[in-house]
Scaffold this motif. Structure first.
Motif, PDB file in Angstrom:
ATOM      1  N   GLY A 127     -13.923   8.285   8.723  1.00  0.00           N
ATOM      2  CA  GLY A 127     -13.590   8.013  10.104  1.00  0.00           C
ATOM      3  C   GLY A 127     -14.792   7.606  10.919  1.00  0.00           C
ATOM      4  O   GLY A 127     -15.938   7.641  10.451  1.00  0.00           O
ATOM      5  N   ALA A 128     -14.496   7.213  12.175  1.00  0.00           N
ATOM      6  CA  ALA A 128     -15.537   6.893  13.133  1.00  0.00           C
ATOM      7  C   ALA A 128     -16.211   8.173  13.603  1.00  0.00           C
ATOM      8  O   ALA A 128     -15.687   9.284  13.407  1.00  0.00           O
ATOM      9  CB  ALA A 128     -14.947   6.128  14.312  1.00  0.00           C
ATOM     10  N   ILE A 129     -17.374   8.030  14.264  1.00  0.00           N
ATOM     11  CA  ILE A 129     -18.193   9.186  14.622  1.00  0.00           C
ATOM     12  C   ILE A 129     -18.158   9.438  16.128  1.00  0.00           C
ATOM     13  O   ILE A 129     -18.256   8.510  16.933  1.00  0.00           O
ATOM     14  CB  ILE A 129     -19.658   8.954  14.190  1.00  0.00           C
ATOM     15  N   VAL A 130     -18.040  10.731  16.487  1.00  0.00           N
ATOM     16  CA  VAL A 130     -18.145  11.155  17.880  1.00  0.00           C
ATOM     17  C   VAL A 130     -19.135  12.308  17.950  1.00  0.00           C
ATOM     18  O   VAL A 130     -18.997  13.301  17.216  1.00  0.00           O
ATOM     19  CB  VAL A 130     -16.790  11.596  18.460  1.00  0.00           C
ATOM     20  N   VAL A 154     -11.235  12.622  19.876  1.00  0.00           N
ATOM     21  CA  VAL A 154     -11.744  12.834  18.512  1.00  0.00           C
ATOM     22  C   VAL A 154     -10.638  12.765  17.473  1.00  0.00           C
ATOM     23  O   VAL A 154     -10.870  13.057  16.304  1.00  0.00           O
ATOM     24  CB  VAL A 154     -12.485  14.186  18.406  1.00  0.00           C
ATOM     25  N   ASP A 156      -8.485  11.884  14.589  1.00  0.00           N
ATOM     26  CA  ASP A 156      -8.704  11.135  13.357  1.00  0.00           C
ATOM     27  C   ASP A 156     -10.141  10.633  13.217  1.00  0.00           C
ATOM     28  O   ASP A 156     -10.406   9.651  12.511  1.00  0.00           O
ATOM     29  CB  ASP A 156      -7.733   9.947  13.252  1.00  0.00           C
ATOM     30  N   LYS A 157     -11.072  11.309  13.867  1.00  0.00           N
ATOM     31  CA  LYS A 157     -12.476  10.932  13.786  1.00  0.00           C
ATOM     32  C   LYS A 157     -13.291  12.069  13.154  1.00  0.00           C
ATOM     33  O   LYS A 157     -12.786  13.167  12.927  1.00  0.00           O
ATOM     34  CB  LYS A 157     -13.022  10.590  15.175  1.00  0.00           C
ATOM     35  N   ALA A 195      -9.584  16.255  15.003  1.00  0.00           N
ATOM     36  CA  ALA A 195     -10.651  15.706  14.176  1.00  0.00           C
ATOM     37  C   ALA A 195     -10.319  15.856  12.692  1.00  0.00           C
ATOM     38  O   ALA A 195      -9.667  16.825  12.280  1.00  0.00           O
ATOM     39  CB  ALA A 195     -11.975  16.392  14.490  1.00  0.00           C
ATOM     40  N   ALA A 265     -19.002   8.626  21.852  1.00  0.00           N
ATOM     41  CA  ALA A 265     -18.704   7.976  20.580  1.00  0.00           C
ATOM     42  C   ALA A 265     -19.907   7.169  20.130  1.00  0.00           C
ATOM     43  O   ALA A 265     -20.671   6.649  20.944  1.00  0.00           O
ATOM     44  CB  ALA A 265     -17.485   7.073  20.737  1.00  0.00           C
ATOM     45  N   THR A 270     -19.106   4.102  10.484  1.00  0.00           N
ATOM     46  CA  THR A 270     -18.114   5.023   9.929  1.00  0.00           C
ATOM     47  C   THR A 270     -18.762   5.820   8.799  1.00  0.00           C
ATOM     48  O   THR A 270     -19.749   5.387   8.196  1.00  0.00           O
ATOM     49  CB  THR A 270     -16.880   4.281   9.367  1.00  0.00           C
TER      50      THR A 270
END
Length: 607
Positions: A127-130, A154, A156-157, A195, A265, A270
């Motif tokens: 996933g993407a980063i936060v 957040v 799905d991150k 998350a 974010a 990813t």
């Protein structure tokens, strides 16, 4: 403890004395000393559950049971009753792949670079980063507004959080935030907000700067419902570079403790986190035998009387629970009082009754896994080798070797109205200053039998400064009075053996909740099953008259949600309690068998 009674008996009441097994003070004291010195010796290495030392201790106890003529339980051929348990977790090779837009993935591995957290699910997620600061969420009930996820999406991150809590906050703020800085709590907070994973980095302004978090001892069988790992500053550097910010500058902002400092974010990057957590299953062994009744049991109500003690201890103190100082690290925790003393007492009772007529079977039990959460005794009552309805009573002995001032505490007396009278009669010969405590919700194996609705007692001579330290050694035991504890207990057992009447179990409403997190002021009346392998919180029982019982919850139910918080294990449940308020109803979702049900639980105040 509440409802404490001090019992003083007069020797003039000798007419109350029943026939009890004859103790030879000299011979019994000598044999009792041998038992304690053997079990607490260096050879047995602290008797950690599942260890070679536990096996040696079990072999010794079995040899003593055979010597006195005890047998394996009916239908069994061995004195050992095995049970499996989670002995901890280890990393089986966790990896992290970081992919920037238009670039090939960078792969990181190795225990000093990326390591799964002990409570992580063993799974892969991307996933993407936060960046979520310290990942702290303080419940509204604390009247202190702090939510690291305020304004962040957040779902799905993968969230990145700093280890520990803000370094520069004032002392009062640090004290509040520290309570919610446990990584399990942070993982739960991330999961509750959608998350998929969590990465923990130790910032450059923190202790252990840049290092990964060691994989801690963790007996939880189930994961946390989140893929989580700790990464080094080296592994985090490509992620931080994508943000265009300095890690130290970012941490300094969050270190103020200002709740309005927002996370952010990190674009165009990813990660793929593959956590490999190996939960190490081991086998522990209860040792259980019995002395059969010497007379026909026709017409005998509840033909079993049980006495027991845990024989396990902490090994070298590496698995939690040790109170050893730094200079005592990794030393053998001998456990002479805790609980070679109790085991020796059970052997002494067996010796005494082996030479006497018996109108009921006498069960002699030695539990393992007590120090890890009553694992052995819970395994016994969960799958008993005979119906527990046939057990008239259970007497437990835990730390009975350090009598001081002639005082002996007997707990769980509230489980039957018969106990005060039987103890008073048996104590005429022993002459202790008894302190009776009704509460059966004790951190020892009596709790398992109370949950199983068996009338029970537990004997205890008090805490001391050697508790859970290597210095709990055999030379500190008060052997003369340890023998007297066995004499008193044998008097109770003799009355249970001979009487046509048996103790009727009474469900005790808990007056004070034991355990739980420091500062927790509310009371739910749940009794968790710490050895469960289900997703959720399996209830080992509920406290009579408590909120859980009033809500219709019962032993065997599995709580999967409370107050809107999903529950995957005991830790989630503990943290979710922080969201509850005294007197305010909370929705509870639970499984009863295959049925999903809902109820409302209203916490009360701890008394």
């Amino acid at each position: 403890m509440t409802n404490t009674k001090h019992v003083v008996v007069a020797m003039a009441a000798a007419c109350l004395v029943a026939s009890t097994p004859v103790f030879s003070q000299t011979a019994t004291s000598s044999r009792t000393r041998t038992h304690v010195e053997t079990l607490a010796s260096d050879k047995f290495e602290g008797r950690l559950t599942g260890s070679p030392g536990e096996k040696l201790a079990a072999d010794y106890i079995i040899s003593e049971l055979k010597r006195m003529g005890a047998r394996p339980l009916p239908g069994l051929t061995d004195f050992r009753l095995p049970f499996t348990f989670t002995a901890g977790s280890k990393d089986g090779g966790t990896t992290l792949a970081i992919t920037k837009a238009g670039s090939a993935p960078q792969l990181f591995s190795g225990a000093t670079t990326v390591q799964a957290l002990s409570f992580s699910d063993s799974a892969e997620t991307s996933g993407a980063i936060v960046m979520a600061g310290y990942g702290l969420v303080v419940p509204e009930s604390q009247n202190f507004g702090y939510d690291s996820y305020a304004g962040l999406d957040v779902k799905d991150k993968i969230v990145v959080v700093f280890r520990y809590f803000p370094e520069d906050a004032d002392q009062q703020t640090r004290a509040i935030l520290a309570r919610y800085a446990d990584l399990r709590y942070k993982a739960q907070a991330a999961r509750q907000r959608g998350a998929k994973g969590m990465l923990v980095v130790t910032g450059p302004r923190s202790p252990n700067a840049g290092a990964v978090v060691p994989m801690s001892f963790d007996t939880a069988i189930a994961g946390s419902g989140l893929v989580a790992a700790s990464i080094s500053s080296e592994a985090f550097a490509p992620i931080m570079a994508a943000s265009g910010k300095s890690l130290e500058a970012v941490q300094k902002e969050f270190d103020s403790g200002n709740p309005h400092v927002a996370g952010f974010a990190i674009p165009d990057v990813t990660v793929t986190l593959k956590a490999n957590v190996i939960r190490q299953q081991q086998t522990g062994n209860n040792v259980v035998g019995y002395l059969p009744a010497t007379a026909p049991l026709t017409g005998v109500n509840k033909p079993w009387v049980a006495v027991g003690a845990h024989y396990d201890h902490l090994g070298r103190g590496t698995t939690g629970g040790s109170l050893a100082g730094k200079d005592e690290a990794n030393q053998i925790h001998h456990g002479a009082d805790d609980n070679a003393s109790g085991s020796a007492t059970v052997l002494a009772i067996g010796d005494a009754f082996s030479q006497q007529p018996r109108k009921r079977h006498l069960l002699l039990a030695f539990w393992s896994g007590e120090e890890l959460g009553l694992l052995g005794s819970n395994a016994f009552v969960t799958k008993p080798p005979f119906p527990l309805e046939q057990m008239s009573a259970y007497l437990n002995f835990d730390m009975v070797g350090r009598v001081a001032g002639n005082k002996l505490t007997v707990q769980a007396t509230g489980t039957s109205a018969m106990w005060p009278r039987l103890l008073e009669q048996a104590n005429i010969a022993a002459g202790f200053d008894l302190v009776l405590q009704e509460d059966p919700y004790q951190p020892t194996d009596v709790g398992s039998f109370n949950t199983a609705s068996v009338a029970c007692l537990t004997f205890f001579t008090g805490a001391h400064q050697e508790y859970h330290k290597p210095s709990d050694t055999a030379d500190k035991i008060n052997y003369e009075d340890l023998v007297r504890v066995g004499e008193l207990a044998s008097g109770v057992v003799r009355r249970l053996m001979d009487s046509a009447d048996v103790p009727q179990f009474t469900k005790v409403e808990q007056k004070t909740e034991t355990g739980g997190r420091a500062g927790l002021r509310l009371f739910t009346g749940t009794i968790p099953d710490y050895a469960s392998d289900v997703k959720g919180l399996l209830l080992g029982g509920v406290i009579g008259g408590g909120p859980a019982e009033q809500a219709g919850l019962a032993k065997g139910d599995v709580i999967i949600e409370i107050a809107g918080q999903s529950i995957t294990n005991i830790y989630d449940y503990t943290y979710a309690l922080e969201l509850l308020k005294i007197g305010e109803p909370a929705k509870v979702v639970y499984m009863r068998g295959s049925d999903k049900r809902e109820t409302t639980l209203t916490p009360s105040a701890r008394k």
